[in-house]
Enzyme design. Structure first.
Site, PDB file in Angstrom:
ATOM      1  N   TRP A 186       0.806  -1.177   0.037  1.00  0.00           N
ATOM      2  CA  TRP A 186      -0.133   0.010  -0.121  1.00  0.00           C
ATOM      3  C   TRP A 186       1.114   1.359   0.120  1.00  0.00           C
ATOM      4  CZ3 TRP A 186      -0.349   4.165   3.562  1.00  0.00           C
ATOM      5  CH2 TRP A 186      -1.120   5.114   3.395  1.00  0.00           C
ATOM      6  N   GLU A 227      -3.085  -2.981  -2.728  1.00  0.00           N
ATOM      7  CA  GLU A 227      -4.109  -2.352  -1.787  1.00  0.00           C
ATOM      8  C   GLU A 227      -4.354  -0.901  -2.258  1.00  0.00           C
ATOM      9  OE1 GLU A 227      -3.386  -2.125   2.270  1.00  0.00           O
ATOM     10  OE2 GLU A 227      -5.257  -1.223   2.672  1.00  0.00           O
ATOM     11  N   LYS A 229      -6.963   2.532  -2.711  1.00  0.00           N
ATOM     12  CA  LYS A 229      -7.717   3.528  -1.731  1.00  0.00           C
ATOM     13  C   LYS A 229      -8.309   4.755  -2.431  1.00  0.00           C
ATOM     14  CE  LYS A 229      -6.582   5.925   2.557  1.00  0.00           C
ATOM     15  NZ  LYS A 229      -5.735   5.890   3.825  1.00  0.00           N
ATOM     16  N   ASP A 260      -9.818  -3.164   1.422  1.00  0.00           N
ATOM     17  CA  ASP A 260      -9.733  -2.774   2.726  1.00  0.00           C
ATOM     18  C   ASP A 260     -11.066  -1.969   2.886  1.00  0.00           C
ATOM     19  OD1 ASP A 260      -9.690  -0.486   4.704  1.00  0.00           O
ATOM     20  OD2 ASP A 260      -7.522  -0.785   4.964  1.00  0.00           O
ATOM     21  N   HIS A 263     -11.667   1.895   2.137  1.00  0.00           N
ATOM     22  CA  HIS A 263     -10.932   2.492   1.012  1.00  0.00           C
ATOM     23  C   HIS A 263     -11.939   2.896  -0.018  1.00  0.00           C
ATOM     24  CE1 HIS A 263      -6.570   1.611   2.523  1.00  0.00           C
ATOM     25  NE2 HIS A 263      -7.170   2.062   3.295  1.00  0.00           N
ATOM     26  N   HIS A 287      -8.811  -6.473   4.315  1.00  0.00           N
ATOM     27  CA  HIS A 287      -8.382  -5.179   5.507  1.00  0.00           C
ATOM     28  C   HIS A 287      -9.600  -4.946   6.244  1.00  0.00           C
ATOM     29  CE1 HIS A 287      -3.856  -3.786   4.747  1.00  0.00           C
ATOM     30  NE2 HIS A 287      -4.089  -5.224   5.037  1.00  0.00           N
ATOM     31  N   ASP A 295     -12.278   7.227   6.222  1.00  0.00           N
ATOM     32  CA  ASP A 295     -11.401   5.769   6.399  1.00  0.00           C
ATOM     33  C   ASP A 295     -10.901   5.885   7.900  1.00  0.00           C
ATOM     34  OD1 ASP A 295      -9.748   3.762   6.152  1.00  0.00           O
ATOM     35  OD2 ASP A 295      -8.269   4.754   5.014  1.00  0.00           O
ATOM     36  N   ASP A 297     -10.531   3.907  10.276  1.00  0.00           N
ATOM     37  CA  ASP A 297      -9.954   2.623  11.185  1.00  0.00           C
ATOM     38  C   ASP A 297     -10.366   2.413  12.584  1.00  0.00           C
ATOM     39  OD1 ASP A 297      -8.412   1.438   9.057  1.00  0.00           O
ATOM     40  OD2 ASP A 297      -7.663   3.439   8.737  1.00  0.00           O
ATOM     41  N   ASP A 327      -7.044  -4.460   9.795  1.00  0.00           N
ATOM     42  CA  ASP A 327      -6.351  -3.168   9.712  1.00  0.00           C
ATOM     43  C   ASP A 327      -7.025  -2.125  10.343  1.00  0.00           C
ATOM     44  OD1 ASP A 327      -4.761  -0.913   9.320  1.00  0.00           O
ATOM     45  OD2 ASP A 327      -5.548  -1.089   7.037  1.00  0.00           O
TER      46      ASP A 327
HETATM   47  C1  RNT Z   1      -3.692   2.716   4.758  1.00  0.00           C
HETATM   48  C2  RNT Z   1      -3.904   1.188   4.462  1.00  0.00           C
HETATM   49  C3  RNT Z   1      -2.759   0.361   4.979  1.00  0.00           C
HETATM   50  C4  RNT Z   1      -2.465   0.935   6.268  1.00  0.00           C
HETATM   51  C5  RNT Z   1      -1.284  -0.005   6.762  1.00  0.00           C
HETATM   52  C6  RNT Z   1      -0.643   0.427   8.219  1.00  0.00           C
HETATM   53  O1  RNT Z   1      -4.996   3.654   4.392  1.00  0.00           O
HETATM   54  O2  RNT Z   1      -5.121   0.836   4.869  1.00  0.00           O
HETATM   55  O3  RNT Z   1      -3.338  -0.996   4.930  1.00  0.00           O
HETATM   56  O4  RNT Z   1      -3.284   0.935   7.410  1.00  0.00           O
HETATM   57  O5  RNT Z   1      -0.255  -0.361   6.051  1.00  0.00           O
HETATM   58 ZN    ZN Z   2      -5.280  -1.450   4.899  1.00  0.00          ZN
END
Ligand code: RNT
Ligand code: ZN
Length: 420
Positions: A186, A227, A229, A260, A263, A287, A295, A297, A327
């Site tokens: 990523w 990955e 986004k 993810d 994302h 993720h 986003d 998290d 994640d």
């Molecule tokens: C960031 C991505 C990625 C990170 C990690 C720490 O937006 O989701 O996966 O969260 O690599």
């Molecule tokens: Zn991620």
């Protein structure tokens, strides 16, 4: 007979009425490892000790809850504690910045397997398999927000070299542990405001990835996963590694794709992307996270987003081809507690999906009985899932129900609060 077993047997009979075998579901759950992200333990800090923070990386960790691990020993101890409270056998997903640099940090372009030897030993002792992530953020060579997609050849070359080293490390881990190590890629690359250079950046990104991935490794040791986004802090207008970019890249180059949850557009669900991806790809990495408005998290909750995703994985028959990575990062609460809530919720969602009356739903569907299809699906939302889950936790020798709260409180008092 103890109460948990008693409740389990009653629940088992209830599911059996619909032809659902709870024992099979529990075996599947037991055999499904999560790839637990290491970075919740220290707010994506790592051990480079280069004094860099996350600024300009598109990641934001908020909070300052006391007791954060400050060195490798504390970090591993916290992870061990978290793992002991999550039923089943799981994997640990390491980021490159978490290497063992006790003999000196050589720069990201120079890291190698030797910096992960002590991780291999740790993991072997605990029977934990490792996954890996190259770290393309929190570094001075993130130039104007770009790494692999930078217009600057020197910058691109630096990050290509880092990625190559990370792939070598991943293959080393996979070989040592005799289990494929997934190398997740990523990058934060993007731009805050309007740019006439989207195409140029994406051409550079493709070229950098091609160079980085040019060394072949046996897929039994490692596989790359890309990955995407949609936007991040500081990259609101343009992100080079978008979903379309990586979906195309993964199909063309036979890499894996990482989805993810956070994302995409805030109302867009990755559940619907599972079946489409598997038309063209053979394996996915997830993720699992929870976005609040963006986003963000947050700690994974047992919400519709998650249950719909797990349902789609089961309904597509692809559980063995989906690697379930976590994640999320929250520094405002006990960090071990964050792990335990998020991991256990992910497992609960999977268990719920495994216990749905899919046979009956398909039958109704083939008869054109759509009211009945919805009715049976809705009815299952109040079936005694909790009794099955409790029984699973008990048999996995992990705390049942909310009893992990007091275990974590004790660890906080005896270990975390004594740090620093
Ligand atoms: C960031 C991505 C990625 C990170 C990690 C720490 O937006 O989701 O996966 O969260 O690599
Ligand atoms: Zn991620």
């Amino acid at each position: 007979m103890d109460k948990i077993t008693q409740s389990y047997l009653t629940a088992r009979d209830e599911y059996a009425k619909y032809g659902i075998d709870t024992e099979i579901a529990l075996k599947t759950l037991r055999d499904t490892s999560l790839s637990v992200h290491c970075w919740q333990a220290d707010d994506v800090g790592g051990f480079e000790n280069a004094g860099e923070d996350l600024a300009g990386s598109g990641l934001q960790v908020t909070g300052n809850y006391p007791g954060k691990a400050g060195n490798m020993d504390e970090f591993r101890k916290d992870l061990e504690t978290a793992f002991s409270l999550i039923p089943g056998n799981h994997r640990l997903s390491l980021h490159a910045i978490y290497g063992d640099f006790s003999s000196g940090f050589p720069g990201r372009e120079n890291i190698g397997p030797k910096h992960f030897k002590s991780w291999v030993e740790w993991a072997k002792a605990l029977n934990i398999k490792l996954d890996f992530n190259s770290t393309f953020f929190a570094h001075p060579n993130v130039k104007d927000g770009f790494t692999l997609a930078s217009k600057d050849k020197g910058i691109r070359d630096f990050w290509i070299e880092h990625g190559k080293k990370c792939r070598e490390i991943s293959a080393y881990l996979g070989k040592e542990q005799e289990s494929k190590c997934i190398h997740n890629i990523w990058i934060p690359d993007g731009s805050k405001d309007v740019t006439p250079s989207r195409f140029a950046h994406r051409e550079f990104l493709k070229d950098s990835l091609d160079k980085m991935l040019s060394t072949p490794y046996p897929s039994k040791y490692m596989r790359d996963s890309v990955e995407s986004k949609l936007f991040g802090i500081g990259t609101e207008t343009f992100v080079a590694g978008s979903h379309e970019f990586y979906l195309g890249y993964a199909i063309q180059n036979k890499t894996m794709l990482t989805l993810d949850i956070g994302h995409f557009h805030p109302t867009e669900s990755i559940a619907d992307k599972v079946s489409s991806s598997f038309i063209y790809l053979d394996e996915l990495l997830l993720h699992v996270t929870r976005g609040i408005r963006w986003d963000s998290d947050h700690i994974v909750a047992l919400n519709d987003q998650l249950t719909e995703l797990m349902n789609e994985i089961i309904w597509s028959g692809k559980l063995d081809k989906v690697n379930i990575g976590l994640d999320f990062f929250d520094a405002t609460v006990n960090r071990i507690g964050a792990y335990v809530i998020g991991a256990r919720n992910t497992q609960k969602a999977l268990l719920q999906a495994l216990l749905l009356p899919v046979k009956q739903m398909r039958e109704y569907e083939s008869q054109g009985k759509f009211f009945e299809r919805l009715a049976i699906f809705e009815e299952f939302k109040t079936k005694p899932l909790g009794a099955i889950w409790d029984y699973f936790c008990m048999n996995s020798a992990t705390p049942v129900g909310d009893s992990y709260i007091s275990v974590i409180q004790k660890y906080e008092k005896n270990v975390l609060n004594k740090r620093r």
